[in-house]
Design a protein around this motif. Sequence first.
Motif: not given
Length: 228
Positions: A174-195, A203-208
């Motif tokens: 789950m952690n690996s999937a989450f880190a991958h998900f966050i990095l991908f959405t950040h790379e292509f600006r897919l999700i509003d940071p408010k979400e 995100v901070e605790a995992m040092h993503i």
Amino acid sequence: MDWLMGKASKKEKKPVIEEKKEYLDQQYVQAAITDQDLRIIVRLPEGIDQDEWLATNTISFFHNINLLYSTISEYCTSSTCPNMSGPGNTQYTWYDEKGKKTKCSAAQYVDYVMSFMDKHITDESVFPTKFGHTFPNGFEATVKKFFRLLLHVISHIYHAHYRELVHLDVHAHMNSAFAHFILFTHEFRLIDPKETVVLDDLVEAMHIFPSEKDDVQDSEKQDAKESS
């Protein structure tokens, strides 16, 4: 597209006693199934069309998150999870394709999400897979909607079922999937940071998004590994 009127929103948060977030426990937060640099993996490969890259990864994340949810689905019932909730008293509400608000349990919400996505990623007019077919106008907006809905599922899993993930020994997945998900959405600006703010502490605790100091330490570790 008319179906894009479907939306999931968060209700206004109410003051609550600070919740215990087990997923932030130091013995679990760094658990992962890969030590690869996911920041590199998410980047658009040279020579690949961006829409194709988005489509491929959307389908992959859909299947992976659906699979992860299935591992704890027996614990997510109308009695244990009467509402679709996330950290910080976040409540997600489902709106159908006609804009009708539907009050439902978390399990029903997730079923709506997965059925909705499956319907459209298998629709050739939305997610073309045959040679010569082009991606429709508004494709990126479609992808953004899908990732926002998947974030809601991830948010609920961490909020309500992390203990079960640990018990089943799949929290590292789950952690690996989450880190991958966050990095991908950040790379292509897919999700509003408010979400994503509901899981910013994770995100901070995992040092993503590692600091410059972390990058130096990683480089030193890699150099030591190569010289040994």
